[in-house]
Motif scaffolding. Structure first.
Motif, mmCIF file in Angstrom:
data_model
loop_
_atom_site.group_PDB
_atom_site.id
_atom_site.type_symbol
_atom_site.label_atom_id
_atom_site.label_comp_id
_atom_site.label_asym_id
_atom_site.label_seq_id
_atom_site.Cartn_x
_atom_site.Cartn_y
_atom_site.Cartn_z
ATOM 1 N N ILE A 98 0.446 -0.743 0.151
ATOM 2 C CA ILE A 98 0.004 -0.395 -0.099
ATOM 3 C C ILE A 98 1.240 1.385 -0.341
ATOM 4 O O ILE A 98 1.144 1.876 -0.912
ATOM 5 N N PRO A 99 1.728 1.620 1.148
ATOM 6 C CA PRO A 99 2.710 2.491 0.797
ATOM 7 C C PRO A 99 3.073 2.915 -0.245
ATOM 8 O O PRO A 99 3.097 3.762 -0.879
ATOM 9 N N VAL A 100 4.462 1.695 -1.066
ATOM 10 C CA VAL A 100 4.715 1.764 -2.182
ATOM 11 C C VAL A 100 3.586 2.718 -3.334
ATOM 12 O O VAL A 100 3.959 2.938 -4.414
ATOM 13 N N ALA A 101 2.250 1.872 -3.485
ATOM 14 C CA ALA A 101 1.533 2.037 -4.796
ATOM 15 C C ALA A 101 1.217 3.879 -4.242
ATOM 16 O O ALA A 101 0.837 4.260 -5.317
ATOM 17 N N ASP A 106 0.568 8.328 -6.643
ATOM 18 C CA ASP A 106 -0.289 9.341 -6.461
ATOM 19 C C ASP A 106 0.797 11.006 -6.862
ATOM 20 O O ASP A 106 -0.263 12.409 -6.962
ATOM 21 N N THR A 107 2.096 10.260 -6.393
ATOM 22 C CA THR A 107 2.505 11.273 -7.099
ATOM 23 C C THR A 107 2.871 12.815 -8.380
ATOM 24 O O THR A 107 2.853 13.664 -8.045
ATOM 25 N N THR A 197 5.591 -3.193 -8.117
ATOM 26 C CA THR A 197 4.616 -2.434 -7.622
ATOM 27 C C THR A 197 4.522 -0.941 -7.787
ATOM 28 O O THR A 197 3.925 -0.230 -8.631
ATOM 29 N N ALA A 198 6.069 -0.469 -7.466
ATOM 30 C CA ALA A 198 6.508 0.879 -7.288
ATOM 31 C C ALA A 198 6.380 1.658 -9.282
ATOM 32 O O ALA A 198 5.841 2.485 -9.567
ATOM 33 N N GLY A 199 6.889 0.474 -10.117
ATOM 34 C CA GLY A 199 7.031 0.923 -11.543
ATOM 35 C C GLY A 199 6.202 1.165 -11.686
ATOM 36 O O GLY A 199 5.699 1.708 -12.503
ATOM 37 N N LEU A 200 4.495 0.308 -11.226
ATOM 38 C CA LEU A 200 3.496 0.088 -12.220
ATOM 39 C C LEU A 200 2.547 1.193 -11.515
ATOM 40 O O LEU A 200 1.697 1.841 -12.259
ATOM 41 N N ALA A 201 2.529 1.551 -9.975
ATOM 42 C CA ALA A 201 2.117 2.682 -9.967
ATOM 43 C C ALA A 201 2.246 4.292 -10.856
ATOM 44 O O ALA A 201 1.750 4.978 -11.050
ATOM 45 N N PHE A 202 3.862 4.535 -10.731
ATOM 46 C CA PHE A 202 4.547 5.086 -11.425
ATOM 47 C C PHE A 202 4.146 5.294 -12.735
ATOM 48 O O PHE A 202 3.412 6.746 -12.956
ATOM 49 N N TRP A 203 3.810 4.506 -13.337
ATOM 50 C CA TRP A 203 3.777 4.329 -14.903
ATOM 51 C C TRP A 203 2.713 5.267 -14.985
ATOM 52 O O TRP A 203 1.680 5.926 -15.457
ATOM 53 N N LEU A 204 1.333 4.335 -13.596
ATOM 54 C CA LEU A 204 0.234 4.347 -14.066
ATOM 55 C C LEU A 204 -0.354 6.509 -13.997
ATOM 56 O O LEU A 204 -1.232 6.921 -13.813
ATOM 57 N N SER A 205 0.591 6.821 -12.939
ATOM 58 C CA SER A 205 0.357 7.545 -12.618
ATOM 59 C C SER A 205 0.830 8.724 -13.242
ATOM 60 O O SER A 205 -0.517 9.550 -13.552
ATOM 61 N N THR A 206 1.662 8.282 -14.002
ATOM 62 C CA THR A 206 1.726 9.870 -15.624
ATOM 63 C C THR A 206 0.999 10.050 -16.959
ATOM 64 O O THR A 206 1.101 9.928 -18.071
ATOM 65 N N ARG A 207 -0.446 8.230 -16.937
ATOM 66 C CA ARG A 207 -0.793 7.942 -17.193
ATOM 67 C C ARG A 207 -2.366 8.643 -17.490
ATOM 68 O O ARG A 207 -3.332 9.199 -17.773
ATOM 69 N N LEU A 212 -6.760 7.734 -7.064
ATOM 70 C CA LEU A 212 -6.984 6.604 -6.847
ATOM 71 C C LEU A 212 -6.698 5.489 -8.241
ATOM 72 O O LEU A 212 -7.010 4.165 -7.788
ATOM 73 N N GLY A 213 -7.220 6.060 -9.252
ATOM 74 C CA GLY A 213 -6.758 4.882 -10.207
ATOM 75 C C GLY A 213 -5.387 4.566 -10.570
ATOM 76 O O GLY A 213 -5.293 2.986 -10.827
ATOM 77 N N ALA A 214 -4.379 4.897 -9.947
ATOM 78 C CA ALA A 214 -3.126 4.792 -10.266
ATOM 79 C C ALA A 214 -2.756 4.145 -8.927
ATOM 80 O O ALA A 214 -2.204 2.819 -8.981
ATOM 81 N N VAL A 215 -3.079 4.410 -8.243
ATOM 82 C CA VAL A 215 -3.049 3.255 -6.449
ATOM 83 C C VAL A 215 -3.681 1.844 -6.696
ATOM 84 O O VAL A 215 -2.963 1.320 -6.178
ATOM 85 N N GLY A 216 -4.832 2.328 -7.036
ATOM 86 C CA GLY A 216 -6.024 1.268 -6.875
ATOM 87 C C GLY A 216 -5.433 0.370 -8.065
ATOM 88 O O GLY A 216 -5.150 -1.192 -8.142
ATOM 89 N N GLY A 217 -4.801 0.388 -9.382
ATOM 90 C CA GLY A 217 -4.617 -0.495 -10.316
ATOM 91 C C GLY A 217 -2.632 -0.480 -10.036
ATOM 92 O O GLY A 217 -2.716 -1.729 -10.360
ATOM 93 N N ALA A 218 -2.327 -0.110 -9.391
ATOM 94 C CA ALA A 218 -1.605 -0.818 -8.727
ATOM 95 C C ALA A 218 -1.164 -1.573 -7.886
ATOM 96 O O ALA A 218 -0.849 -2.982 -8.449
ATOM 97 N N VAL A 219 -1.919 -1.608 -6.535
ATOM 98 C CA VAL A 219 -2.224 -2.859 -5.911
ATOM 99 C C VAL A 219 -3.032 -4.207 -7.019
ATOM 100 O O VAL A 219 -2.646 -5.099 -6.140
ATOM 101 N N GLY A 220 -3.798 -3.795 -7.788
ATOM 102 C CA GLY A 220 -4.702 -4.868 -8.564
ATOM 103 C C GLY A 220 -3.896 -5.672 -9.149
ATOM 104 O O GLY A 220 -3.877 -6.586 -9.332
ATOM 105 N N LEU A 221 -2.930 -4.587 -9.852
ATOM 106 C CA LEU A 221 -2.300 -5.351 -10.981
ATOM 107 C C LEU A 221 -1.304 -6.412 -9.916
ATOM 108 O O LEU A 221 -1.062 -7.174 -10.246
#
Length: 291
Positions: A98-101, A106-107, A197-207, A212-221
């Motif tokens: 959770i904290p990583v995502a 979120d950033t 997880t960090a890579g997934l979350a960061f990539w989604l954060s730029t997209r 919530l979509g970026a964080v939830g997407g990373a956790v979900g994947l």
């Protein structure tokens, strides 16, 4: 809507004293993230967990027999080191995701959701500089979260159960001094395994503009990866899943420290993470920023 120009070519005209490399310093970004409520809440949860487990062990007493098998949970109250290892065991599979995502997902998306991202780029902060600063700080806070939990658990466990050797579930023990090194190795591997997880979350954060979509997407994947690893029909293909190696740090709690699984898990996780970070930088460099 027009998009602010954020690229500064060598030799191009710019304001006197402007240096792209000095925009958005790490200390400024770190302070901005520190003041976020989610940072304080996440820190509070990680600090509270060891106290909750101490109360749970006090109320529940000794665990029942598991067909004669001794597990890490059975040795949790043997010493402060054992308690720290147990806290890591119960949290590594999900809580520490959770904290990583959160920090990495979120950033950038949060800036877009507040419509402040374009103003940062118009400062002007080069896009690569903005992403590098945000990623560095996000990984720094993620690493701090990984260290915070076992550190608090070690202090709480030492007060509650005393200072002593690390009792191994397989039998035997490790001296207290060496136990600290073993736990540190385990924490380092847990952080390395969470780089995916960090890579997934960061990539989604730029997209996306939705944090919530970026964080939830990373956790979900990440959860999907855990589910796929449980499918034994995949056979050896599971070894290419980062989730397959997430508990390889248990090898640090063997009578003889084993590095094989942790090295393989780190290599797999780092490979996926590098690819995802590269996709984030490449996509963001070409993205039309309108928020």
């Amino acid at each position: 809507m027009s998009t602010p120009t954020t690229t500064t070519r060598p030799g191009a005209e710019s304001a006197p004293g402007y240096r792209p490399g000095r925009t958005l310093p790490l200390r400024v970004e770190a302070l901005r993230q520190w003041k976020r409520r989610r940072t304080l809440v996440m820190g509070g949860i990680l600090i509270a967990l060891p106290f909750v487990l101490v109360i749970a062990f006090a109320i529940g007493g000794e665990d029942g027999d598991r067909n004669g098998r001794i597990t890490l949970m059975d040795t949790a109250t043997a010493s402060g080191a054992n308690f720290a290892a147990t806290c890591l065991f119960v949290s590594a599979g999900f809580l520490l995701v959770i904290p990583v995502a959160l920090f990495c997902g979120d950033t950038v998306a949060s800036e877009a959701s507040w419509s402040s991202l374009r103003y940062l780029l118009a400062a002007p902060v080069p896009r690569s500089r903005l992403l590098a600063s945000k990623l560095t700080v996000a990984l720094g806070y993620s690493a701090a979260a990984m260290v915070l939990l076992p550190l608090v658990a070690l202090a709480v466990g030492t007060v509650a159960y005393g200072w002593g050797p690390l009792q191994l579930p397989t039998g035997g023990s490790v001296p207290a001094g060496d136990a600290l090194f073993r736990v540190a190795v385990a924490v380092a591997f847990v952080f390395a395994s969470q780089l995916v997880t960090a890579g997934l979350a960061f990539w989604l954060s730029t997209r996306t503009d939705a944090p919530l979509g970026a964080v939830g997407g990373a956790v979900g994947l990440t959860i999907v990866g855990n589910v796929l690893d449980a499918v034994t029909a995949l056979g050896d293909w599971r070894e290419y899943l980062p989730a397959h190696w997430q508990f390889a740090w248990i090898d640090a709690l063997q009578p003889q420290l084993e590095w094989g699984g942790m090295v393989k898990g780190t290599a797999i996780s780092l490979t996926y993470a590098v690819v995802l970070f590269a996709l984030a930088f490449r996509g963001f460099a070409r993205k039309d920023i309108v928020s």
